[in-house]
Design a protein around this motif. Structure first.
Motif, mmCIF file in Angstrom:
data_model
loop_
_atom_site.group_PDB
_atom_site.id
_atom_site.type_symbol
_atom_site.label_atom_id
_atom_site.label_comp_id
_atom_site.label_asym_id
_atom_site.label_seq_id
_atom_site.Cartn_x
_atom_site.Cartn_y
_atom_site.Cartn_z
ATOM 1 N N UNK A 36 50.185 62.496 66.382
ATOM 2 C CA UNK A 36 49.154 62.891 65.418
ATOM 3 C C UNK A 36 48.612 64.251 65.853
ATOM 4 N N UNK A 37 48.626 65.199 64.933
ATOM 5 C CA UNK A 37 48.015 66.501 65.210
ATOM 6 C C UNK A 37 46.676 66.515 64.492
ATOM 7 N N UNK A 192 55.664 63.349 63.048
ATOM 8 C CA UNK A 192 54.537 64.221 63.403
ATOM 9 C C UNK A 192 53.626 64.240 62.184
ATOM 10 N N UNK A 193 52.395 63.801 62.371
ATOM 11 C CA UNK A 193 51.474 63.704 61.241
ATOM 12 C C UNK A 193 50.251 64.567 61.498
ATOM 13 N N UNK A 194 49.959 65.417 60.547
ATOM 14 C CA UNK A 194 48.762 66.250 60.619
ATOM 15 C C UNK A 194 47.658 65.542 59.842
ATOM 16 N N UNK A 195 46.495 65.487 60.440
ATOM 17 C CA UNK A 195 45.415 64.817 59.735
ATOM 18 C C UNK A 195 44.063 65.259 60.282
ATOM 19 N N UNK A 196 43.032 65.109 59.461
ATOM 20 C CA UNK A 196 41.687 65.292 60.015
ATOM 21 C C UNK A 196 41.044 63.913 60.174
ATOM 22 N N UNK A 209 47.563 65.256 69.603
ATOM 23 C CA UNK A 209 47.280 66.621 70.048
ATOM 24 C C UNK A 209 46.089 67.083 69.240
ATOM 25 N N UNK A 210 45.122 67.634 69.935
ATOM 26 C CA UNK A 210 43.898 68.035 69.260
ATOM 27 C C UNK A 210 43.838 69.555 69.208
ATOM 28 N N UNK A 211 43.774 70.089 67.988
ATOM 29 C CA UNK A 211 43.734 71.547 67.832
ATOM 30 C C UNK A 211 42.327 71.994 67.497
ATOM 31 N N UNK A 212 41.934 73.098 68.106
ATOM 32 C CA UNK A 212 40.658 73.698 67.747
ATOM 33 C C UNK A 212 40.841 75.208 67.763
ATOM 34 N N UNK A 218 43.107 69.223 73.650
ATOM 35 C CA UNK A 218 43.363 67.972 74.364
ATOM 36 C C UNK A 218 44.658 67.387 73.864
ATOM 37 N N UNK A 219 45.367 66.669 74.732
ATOM 38 C CA UNK A 219 46.536 65.953 74.262
ATOM 39 C C UNK A 219 46.768 64.747 75.168
ATOM 40 N N UNK A 220 47.490 63.781 74.636
ATOM 41 C CA UNK A 220 47.738 62.559 75.393
ATOM 42 C C UNK A 220 47.634 61.369 74.473
ATOM 43 N N UNK A 221 47.286 60.209 75.037
ATOM 44 C CA UNK A 221 47.071 59.043 74.181
ATOM 45 C C UNK A 221 45.652 59.119 73.615
ATOM 46 N N UNK A 222 45.378 58.321 72.628
ATOM 47 C CA UNK A 222 44.027 58.323 72.062
ATOM 48 C C UNK A 222 42.990 57.977 73.123
ATOM 49 N N UNK A 223 43.351 57.019 73.985
ATOM 50 C CA UNK A 223 42.402 56.630 75.034
ATOM 51 C C UNK A 223 42.056 57.799 75.947
#
Lengths: 241, 266
Positions: A36-37, A192-196, A209-212, A218-223
């Protein structure tokens, strides 16, 4: 022995109108991942997603697919890496016309038999849908399923999803994502899914993967990402009042 | 009794300016804000055609193939420049595309007419090559200008469809095909309609001019038929060549749609 990564992105940047849309993105992706991006609007998510099937190319940096530069054979990559757009382009004509778009250049696909098309429609849970029906008469959710079926006809190994449920209500969004998850395991797809919508993605993605502002924060598992409080930093969670 | 022909004097022509005066009066009454443009167009029509008359008189005296080719090339260059100027949005490489499209259609169609249909001897006789060449180039210019404008708006309108096709593995040519088809159809349908109704609701200019100049209507009609066929083929050929060149401008080497170019042109 672990498999080599499917995609390797190294220092990928994208500039447009003197503005950095993406800056130094480095990322590995393995076969079978569901990535998830996430990021706020304007974070560069869609631009990043478009690079995986060459709808956009980095201004600098490198993308490799199965160890080869991604842009060696553009058309083959695009057939292997399917793209589901936020708003599916439904062409004037029947469901069959829309399914067989790639038949315009792929003679084998053009000769697909009706029962095979129905099987694909069943796969995306468009049961008993007449092939001759005008595709523009379908509902938003049905159109998105039709677009998914169209991509699946190319037998892709990777599926790119650009906010595929943003125009659908929560119940339909879940149904579409459930379907994609099911197809992922049935067809051994990499997604690969882009979402807000991090709440929705949390249920499906194995990695995030967290984009800003064009950078991975940040990237990794949700936890792991939760522990870093990164969602808030990326503007995806409203700061507690 | 059929008169031999009517001679139009400069005085007659000045009287015909009364039409424009009348049109300006009407335009003013309706507040169409076209007076200035019309005045410029009126002067340009007069100056350009008069100059052309003298140029033609000069060239009609110069029976040499090099003169003929030089003149046709000059006409093509001017038409291509005009075509580029007429674009609402500047398409990169449009001038070159116009030159190639007009040159190819002129060579093919004018060549066929001079060598095989009218059997003009020598083939470069200015009495045939200049007016027919002028019609081919003029018609090619009008048609390609319209088609190019329409093509850009089709691309803008179909951006989602084009990217969908590219994402599925289409070449830029396949992805742009619907836009090309739509814009060529829009350019050709008026020509087909004109062919459907010619002689019923309007008498075309060439035929009318020939009859006024004293030519037998039966012969004039034959010329008109050939010209209608020629017009249609010119429009078809010039549009296809022009589009086959310019569609590439909207895609990168990696087969990506240049959306930023389309947005700049919006």
């Amino acid at each position: 022995m672990s498999h080599p990564p499917l995609f390797v992105l190294k220092d990928v940047s994208f500039r447009m109108d003197d503005k950095d849309i993406l800056a130094s993105i480095t990322l590995d992706l393995h076969q079978g991942d569901f990535l998830a991006v996430l990021g706020a609007s304007g974070a560069g998510k869609s631009t990043l997603l478009r690079m995986f099937n060459l709808l956009a190319s980095p201004t600098s940096g490198m993308i490799r697919y199965r160890g080869q530069p991604l842009d060696v054979d553009v058309r083959t990559i695009r057939q292997n890496v399917g793209y589901l757009f936020q708003k599916p382009a439904i062409f004037n004509g029947s469901i069959k016309t829309n399914l067989l778009l790639a038949g315009r250049w792929d003679i084998n696909l053009a000769n697909t038999l009706d029962h095979e098309l129905r099987e694909i429609l069943d796969q995306v849970e468009l049961f008993d849908m007449p092939l001759g029906r005008n595709a523009r008469d379908l509902s938003g959710g049905e159109q998105q399923r039709l677009a998914l079926a169209r991509v699946l006809l190319n037998k892709p190994q990777v599926l790119l999803l650009d906010e595929p449920t943003s125009s659908l209500d929560p119940k339909l969004s879940r149904a579409i994502m459930d379907l994609i998850k099911k197809l992922q395991s049935e067809l051994n797809l990499t997604v690969i899914a882009v979402s807000h919508n991090h709440e929705l993605m949390r249920r499906y993605a194995s990695r995030v993967v967290l984009l800003h502002q064009g950078q991975i924060v940040a990237s990794g598992s949700f936890n792991e990402v939760d522990k870093m409080n990164a969602l808030e930093d990326a503007g995806l969670l409203k700061a507690a009042n | 009794m059929r008169p031999d022909f009517y001679i139009l004097s400069w005085t007659d022509l000045i009287v015909s300016l009364g039409f424009i005066a009348f049109a300006i009066a009407l335009i003013k009454y309706w507040k169409l804000d076209l007076e200035k443009t019309l005045l410029i167009a009126t002067v340009r029509t007069f100056v350009q055609l008069t100059a052309m008359g003298y140029v033609l008189t000069y060239f009609f005296g110069q029976e040499h193939w090099l003169f003929m080719l030089g003149l046709l090339l000059l006409m093509i260059l001017i038409a291509s420049y005009e075509g580029q100027r007429r674009q609402k949005q500047k398409i990169p490489g449009f001038f070159v595309a116009m030159v190639v499209a007009l040159l190819a259609s002129t060579l093919i169609i004018l060549g066929t007419i001079l060598l095989f249909i009218l059997d003009v001897k020598p083939w470069f006789s200015p009495y045939a090559a200049i007016p027919i060449g002028g019609m081919i180039i003029g018609n090619g210019l009008n048609s390609t200008s319209l088609t190019a404008n329409r093509f850009v708006s089709e691309l803008q309108h179909r951006e989602g469809e084009i990217e969908t096709l590219l994402a599925l593995g289409a070449t830029p040519k396949i992805a742009a095909y619907d836009s090309m088809k739509e814009s060529i159809q829009a350019a050709l349908i008026p020509n087909i309609n004109a062919m459907m109704t010619v002689g019923l609701v309007q008498l075309p200019g060439v035929m009318t001019g020939q009859i006024l100049a004293g030519i037998d209507p039966i012969i004039a009609v034959r010329y008109q038929i050939m010209i209608m066929y020629m017009w249609f083929t010119t429009a078809t050929l010039a549009n296809m060549i022009m589009l086959a060149i310019i569609y590439r401008q909207f895609f990168t080497k990696k087969m990506q749609l240049r959306s930023e170019l389309l947005r700049e042109m919006a």
